[in-house]
Design an enzyme around this catalytic site. Structure first.
Site, short mmCIF file in Angstrom:
data_model
loop_
_atom_site.label_atom_id
_atom_site.label_comp_id
_atom_site.label_asym_id
_atom_site.label_seq_id
_atom_site.Cartn_x
_atom_site.Cartn_y
_atom_site.Cartn_z
N LYS A 246 0.82 -1.21 0.00
CA LYS A 246 0.00 0.00 0.00
C LYS A 246 0.85 1.26 0.00
O LYS A 246 0.39 2.31 -0.44
CB LYS A 246 -0.96 0.02 1.21
CG LYS A 246 -2.09 -0.97 1.05
CD LYS A 246 -3.20 -0.78 2.03
CE LYS A 246 -4.36 -1.71 1.69
NZ LYS A 246 -5.51 -1.58 2.54
N LYS B 90 -5.25 -9.15 -6.43
CA LYS B 90 -6.56 -9.38 -5.82
C LYS B 90 -7.53 -8.26 -6.18
O LYS B 90 -7.11 -7.12 -6.42
CB LYS B 90 -6.45 -9.54 -4.29
CG LYS B 90 -6.25 -8.27 -3.52
CD LYS B 90 -6.62 -8.47 -2.05
CE LYS B 90 -6.64 -7.10 -1.37
NZ LYS B 90 -7.42 -7.02 -0.17
N LYS C 229 -10.78 -2.55 -3.46
CA LYS C 229 -11.48 -1.26 -3.53
C LYS C 229 -10.56 -0.17 -4.05
O LYS C 229 -11.00 0.78 -4.67
CB LYS C 229 -11.89 -0.80 -2.13
CG LYS C 229 -12.93 -1.60 -1.46
CD LYS C 229 -13.27 -0.90 -0.13
CE LYS C 229 -13.78 -1.87 0.88
NZ LYS C 229 -12.90 -2.03 2.05
N1 AQP Z 1 -10.22 -9.97 -3.41
C1 AQP Z 1 -10.67 -10.48 -2.28
N2 AQP Z 1 -11.03 -11.78 -2.21
C2 AQP Z 1 -11.50 -12.31 -1.05
N3 AQP Z 1 -11.64 -11.59 0.09
C3 AQP Z 1 -11.31 -10.29 0.06
N4 AQP Z 1 -11.33 -9.31 0.99
C4 AQP Z 1 -10.90 -8.15 0.46
N5 AQP Z 1 -10.57 -8.35 -0.83
C5 AQP Z 1 -10.81 -9.66 -1.11
C6 AQP Z 1 -11.80 -9.50 2.36
O1 AQP Z 1 -12.80 -8.53 2.63
C7 AQP Z 1 -12.77 -8.21 4.02
C8 AQP Z 1 -12.88 -6.73 4.22
O2 AQP Z 1 -11.76 -6.08 3.70
P1 AQP Z 1 -11.53 -4.55 4.06
O3 AQP Z 1 -12.50 -3.71 3.41
O4 AQP Z 1 -11.44 -4.38 5.51
O5 AQP Z 1 -10.11 -4.23 3.51
P2 AQP Z 1 -9.25 -4.90 2.47
O6 AQP Z 1 -8.93 -6.31 2.75
O7 AQP Z 1 -8.06 -4.02 2.40
O8 AQP Z 1 -10.18 -4.84 1.19
P3 AQP Z 1 -9.85 -4.19 -0.18
O9 AQP Z 1 -11.03 -4.22 -1.03
O10 AQP Z 1 -8.62 -4.80 -0.76
O11 AQP Z 1 -9.59 -2.69 0.19
P4 AQP Z 1 -8.32 -1.83 -0.12
O12 AQP Z 1 -8.22 -1.76 -1.60
O13 AQP Z 1 -8.63 -0.52 0.54
O14 AQP Z 1 -7.15 -2.54 0.47
C9 AQP Z 1 -11.50 -8.83 4.60
O15 AQP Z 1 -11.85 -10.02 5.27
C10 AQP Z 1 -10.71 -9.17 3.37
O16 AQP Z 1 -9.87 -10.27 3.59
#
Ligand code: AQP
Length: 350
Positions: free
Chosen positions: A127, A212, A215
């Protein structure tokens, strides 16, 4: 990594109740990865364990958020929990900032965790790479320590998450084990078990099958958002990166075809099938046949979730009631844990 040997310890010495904790950040639109990797798992667990599902707004502010939008984003995630089928009569749904124990235990854990452990977190490296390192918040670096506090303020034993959270969960276990050791309090905190097995644990970007779905990916075409229209979903799947080969009739044939494997995996999870079942139907056919079928399936499964989310977001009263009562229930669990923590540490008490 000697400290991380503690990750292998079993929480055998912990004799408290089994409890599930997980959270999602209100930092942007939820996507299919969040839905299949987290929300669907939450629903499956609420009948097996006492569950606590948090909207982690303290985590969201590790990157700038618009104060005018943050509360609405928090309601949106709570609406997604409800729309996915989390039942507030069974599970606690609340906003992290409404329970002060998270911040307090987060500070205490800052003094337990070691710099070297946190510096090894690859998600922070990902990040922060390419950004002005001097200008990144300390909170973004420290986020996994707060995550340990989120879980352990409730002495939670199981944490359903996507596979991307594996390393953070190992850190939570290391922090719990070190706290128990440092304060001579064996079994005080459980060593929480991550639950990320099973389909949907890692949904990949529609544009690059090696990244992956996320968001924060600048390309909206890389993900299916839960609030996308049927038209958007169909277009995104049609334009998803694929290859020119036919689908194989055996899962082994997906090796080395990251995008094809991802699309077949998404179909399988959405339809409650194995990947082999999907290939039994579509093996030998090209993406011209498979993608429209996947689009129809995604619209059929996600459409009702999006409709419920929109209804709940139009009437925030219902979501607010759930969050308020959830915050009170969460606080009732965390407050006695924090009383014990203060005692174990030796803080002054009247
Ligand atoms: N691609 C994915 N496949 C399966 N699980 C996923 N999670 C996130 N992306 C995937 C799971 O969603 C939950 C919530 O995640 P979060 O919003 O707290 O943050 P994150 O993991 O950082 O999700 P993002 O979408 O990838 O956000 P950004 O881009 O801001 O980093 C968690 O259980 C995560 O494992």
């Amino acid at each position: 990594m000697s400290e991380q040997k503690s990750s292998e310890q079993k929480p055998a010495e912990y004799s408290g109740p089994q409890r599930v904790f997980s959270g999602v950040q209100p930092s942007g639109s939820l996507h299919l990865g969040n839905y299949l990797g987290a929300l669907v798992k939450f629903v499956a667990m609420q009948d097996q364990y006492p569950c606590i599902f948090c909207v982690v707004d303290l985590h969201a502010i590790t990157v700038p958020q618009d104060p005018k939008l943050l509360a609405a984003q928090t309601r949106e995630i709570a609406a997604a929990y409800l729309a996915a089928g989390v039942d507030p009569k069974k599970a606690i749904i609340f906003a992290q900032s409404s329970v002060l124990a998270h911040a307090e235990l987060g500070w205490i854990f800052n003094c337990v965790a070691r710099m070297g452990w946190v510096e090894r977190m690859t998600q922070f490296k990902d990040k922060s790479s390419g950004k002005d390192a001097e200008n990144i918040s300390v909170g973004l670096f420290d986020y996994p320590v707060l995550q340990a506090a989120d879980i352990l303020a409730y002495k939670a034993t199981h944490v359903p998450v996507g596979e991307d959270q594996k390393q953070h969960l190992e850190l939570s276990r290391d922090i719990a084990a070190k706290f128990n050791r440092d304060f001579n309090a064996p079994g005080f905190f459980p060593l929480p078990e991550p639950i990320y097995q099973g389909p949907g644990a890692r949904i990949m970007s529609l544009k690059d099958g090696t990244k992956k779905m996320s968001k924060s990916d600048p390309s909206d075409a890389s993900r299916i958002n839960l609030l996308d229209t049927a038209d958007d979903i169909a277009k995104k799947i049609k334009r998803a990166t694929s290859d020119s080969d036919l689908l194989p009739s055996d899962v082994k044939g997906l090796a080395g075809r990251a995008e094809a494997a991802n699309l077949v995996g998404i179909y399988a999870v959405l339809n409650g099938q194995s990947e082999q079942d999907v290939l039994n139907e579509f093996g030998g056919h090209g993406f011209g046949k498979f993608k429209p079928a996947l689009a129809d399936l995604a619209v059929a499964k996600l459409g009702p979730v999006a409709d419920t989310m929109r209804r709940l977001m139009n009437d925030p009263g219902e979501v607010d009631r759930v969050l308020k009562s959830g915050g009170e229930r969460a606080n009732e669990i965390a407050a006695p844990v924090m009383d014990e923590v203060r005692k174990v540490i030796g803080f002054w008490r009247p």
